[in-house]
Design a protein around this motif. Structure first.
Motif, PDB file in Angstrom:
ATOM      1  N   GLU A  30       0.827  -1.211   0.000  1.00 57.55           N
ATOM      2  CA  GLU A  30       0.000   0.000   0.000  1.00 57.55           C
ATOM      3  C   GLU A  30       0.864   1.265   0.000  1.00 57.55           C
ATOM      4  O   GLU A  30       0.509   2.260  -0.631  1.00 57.55           O
ATOM      5  CB  GLU A  30      -0.974  -0.009   1.182  1.00 57.55           C
ATOM      6  N   LEU A  31       1.982   1.231   0.701  1.00 57.05           N
ATOM      7  CA  LEU A  31       2.889   2.387   0.668  1.00 57.05           C
ATOM      8  C   LEU A  31       3.339   2.682  -0.759  1.00 57.05           C
ATOM      9  O   LEU A  31       3.658   3.821  -1.094  1.00 57.05           O
ATOM     10  CB  LEU A  31       4.112   2.154   1.562  1.00 57.05           C
ATOM     11  N   GLY A  33       1.373   2.242  -3.324  1.00 60.64           N
ATOM     12  CA  GLY A  33       0.206   2.566  -4.140  1.00 60.64           C
ATOM     13  C   GLY A  33      -0.535   1.386  -4.730  1.00 60.64           C
ATOM     14  O   GLY A  33      -1.398   1.561  -5.593  1.00 60.64           O
ATOM     15  N   PHE A  34      -0.245   0.162  -4.268  1.00 59.68           N
ATOM     16  CA  PHE A  34      -0.988  -1.000  -4.756  1.00 59.68           C
ATOM     17  C   PHE A  34      -2.311  -1.100  -4.003  1.00 59.68           C
ATOM     18  O   PHE A  34      -2.334  -1.068  -2.780  1.00 59.68           O
ATOM     19  CB  PHE A  34      -0.181  -2.291  -4.565  1.00 59.68           C
TER      20      PHE A  34
END
Lengths: 440, 440
Positions: A30-31, A33-34
């Motif tokens: 997530e960091l 951008g997924f």
């Protein structure tokens, strides 16, 4: 009521290690951008059979009392790539490309169960998919994201090596040698893990290679470097081809791009070919030094056609971690959690009539993020402390006439405490991943 | 390559709402000391058929090329209770009782798909299980934990009512009326949701009840209170029985125990009987005022025999949320996430040669927990801003000759910023659950 071979289940402490791994992976992905997605567990059987060469391993699924008219049979997915490709085509109009997603889900294969191989297991995938085109720099990016994810895994005692290669290097090199069917050679080289170099040389001979060609192919496959010096080593073999140049530049960029990631070894490893047809450039495998028998625990690469709906083509690049295979090392390596429950505190109960008072104390601790439970029975305090001990709960809270007190049952230290202010040490707040061998 | 009816899949924004719900539930359950477990997706078919009355709904699973000698058939689990009961018996020697666990997993039923009913859906269960005995105060505790979990759900626009009843109240009341087969009456009363009171009275007559008995049963079923005043209302009906006394005391304790939970209505509701045989005391259902057609989205109760291995019996009390059913309201109610990606920042790229510089900025932001991605192509800045816009990313970061600048693309405000210090507002850090109707 009995265990099913190949369908492992964890006790709570081991499950909490697994959850720590999932949390870590989700956080890294997530960091970068997924976005997370989840796909249904089943696909039409015909879709799975068309995509894979593993029809013997597929689990078919059917309503027990399906009537004759019921539409085609379903099957449990055996990986997350085929469902993801379908999802991309099905939802293309609603997705923003390049689309980056991660997916952590169970998959099922009817394989013969053995060490590190299961019939139900969890994969954690990242992929970046383009609409029509996907610039090469995304190969560098997924490699770096996965290297970072592997480096930070909350499992002590694992030395991981992310091995990177590029099909264009191999194919270009073979073409430069004058070999006519480079793909067949790649599939032979891919077996270097399992067969001796002599046997590989024989197989290359069967493919029509001269002894000199076979020797060159094996020399290429022996090149392994932890930096970009592999480029010169390949050049020194004296083979030239435009595709080789392109592949070397790509592989150099991936290895250079991962140079700043600490905690995992990234190598250019020209033995890695990955026999599967659909890879077209960068390819990845990952070894665990302490568990060579596990095989690759994280693999992937570039596909120029991850998905297609006939009109549009979606190229992609991604990697898949075999989380269950990785976690299968836990049982033998003594890695577990510091306790089997989330609770940091057991609130003691003086007598059943005062249970609501103990409940209220627990609730005040929870309001500040401290997981706790109230003693199941108003037994003698010694017994209540043993309840905490058996669960690995480090603190017991007492409500006394002189005010509240909290006891660290590991040291025996007991101090006055305010339920609206007292906080356990950070390392006691949540179960920690521990290594039995080092703590024993 | 087509959607399968009954197997819903979310786009990334809706999936992030689902993840927010899972995170919230896991957090509440863990604060109360519930440990997470996961069980395998399959059970022996015979186990599932023995336990349930839903054989038509079971999905059988079989290796596509299983040979004749292969052991008994498997099936996908249709709830989390049957697998949990097996897990408890199988692992009893390794668990600490009372064992409290939560489990959030997919289940499968071959039902006809309709609004809020799926063939693949997620349940979130909590249960507390004892070895041999389980004190009643755990009924109060699970009710309070679930009330707290429901109250804090990160889904706007839902008014939830947790309805509590107790089989002992109903059974004791019926016995006090001189009814010989109270269980049959309970199964009739359980249909009050679907049938009229007149029809219920007819069915009670068919069970041999006098008109006076039927009238009393219906009067009991009409009692609904948000506090403990139901006790007096039942007493006023003038029926006496020791089991009724026991049930009233238990139900009073559960309702009183939930009194301090805000954000959810908890009622004593004597219409709730739950027809299923295995409940023996407290029973729960949960209604959503805005979506009466959904039915109960969270149900459960006390089982005196959750599991048994023949020698030992494991009583339990628990509740199960139908998370997918609850989330099926999202699509019609306009609830979604503020963006489809985790990224708070898109780092712009001046030209492809300077991409590593943009990557390094992104990495410094990530080191402080700020999710970001780097622009996919070094297009004109207007185009890069539109990439962010389409994904809902609120900030674009520029690397300029005069130092770094960050632009809030919603307001157009652009300020100088240090990648080691700048932080977005808390509400922009992660995607937020939003309500389209209120933000439009």
């Amino acid at each position: 009521m009995s265990k099913l071979s190949g369908f492992p289940e964890f006790l709570p402490a081991e499950r909490s290690v697994e959850l720590a791994v999932f949390d870590h992976l989700a956080r890294v992905f997530e960091l970068h951008g997924f976005a997370n997605i989840e796909t249904r567990a089943v696909e039409p059987l015909e879709t799975l059979l068309r995509k894979g060469e593993i029809d013997k391993e597929v689990y078919a699924v059917r309503r027990l009392h399906a009537d004759e008219s019921e539409a085609s049979e379903l099957a449990l997915h055996y990986d997350l790539t085929v469902p993801f490709a379908r999802y991309v085509v099905e939802n293309a109009g609603h997705l923003q490309f390049p689309f980056r997603r991660y997916q952590i889900q169970k998959v099922w294969r009817g394989e013969r169960p053995q060490a590190g191989r299961f019939r139900e297991f969890t994969q954690a995938d990242i992929d970046i998919v383009g609409d029509g085109a996907l610039p090469f720099h995304f190969d560098v990016e997924v490699a770096r994201v996965m290297a970072e994810a592997l480096a930070g895994l909350p499992i002590p005692g694992l030395s991981l090596t992310l091995q990177v290669s590029n099909r264009k290097v191999l194919e270009g090199f073979y073409l430069g040698l004058g070999i006519e069917r480079p793909t067949a050679v790649m599939q032979v080289i891919d077996k270097l893990d399992k067969l001796s170099a002599d046997k590989i040389a024989d197989l290359l001979g069967e493919q029509g290679l001269t002894e000199a060609q076979a020797t060159s192919c094996l020399a290429l496959a022996e090149i392994v470097t932890t930096d970009t010096s592999f480029v010169q080593q390949v050049r020194d073999l004296g083979v030239e081809h435009p595709l080789l140049d392109e592949g070397l530049a790509e592989l150099e960029a991936v290895v250079a791009g991962c140079a700043t990631v600490e905690g995992v070894t990234v190598t250019a490893d020209l033995r890695i070919a990955r026999g599967l047809d659909y890879y077209t450039g960068t390819v990845f495998e990952t070894r665990v030094a302490e568990h060579p028998g596990l095989g690759s625990i994280c693999s992937g690469g570039r596909y120029d056609e991850l998905a297609s709906d006939g009109k549009r083509t979606y190229p992609g690049v991604g990697l898949s971690i075999g989380v269950s295979r990785l976690l299968s090392t836990l049982t033998t390596s003594g890695v577990t959690a510091s306790r089997s429950v989330p609770s940091a505190v057991l609130v003691a109960v003086n007598d059943e009539d005062s249970r609501p008072g103990s409940d209220a104390i627990a609730q005040r601790l929870r309001a500040r993020g401290i997981a706790c439970e109230v003693a199941p029975a108003a037994q003698k305090f010694g017994k209540q402390i043993r309840v905490a001990e058996r669960r690995g709960i480090p603190f017991v809270w007492f409500v006394t006439q002189d005010g509240d007190q909290v006891k660290d049952i590991r040291t025996g230290e007991q101090v006055s405490a305010d339920p609206d202010a007292w906080t356990p040490p950070e390392t006691d707040l949540r179960p920690q991943v521990t290594h039995k061998e080092t703590t024993a």
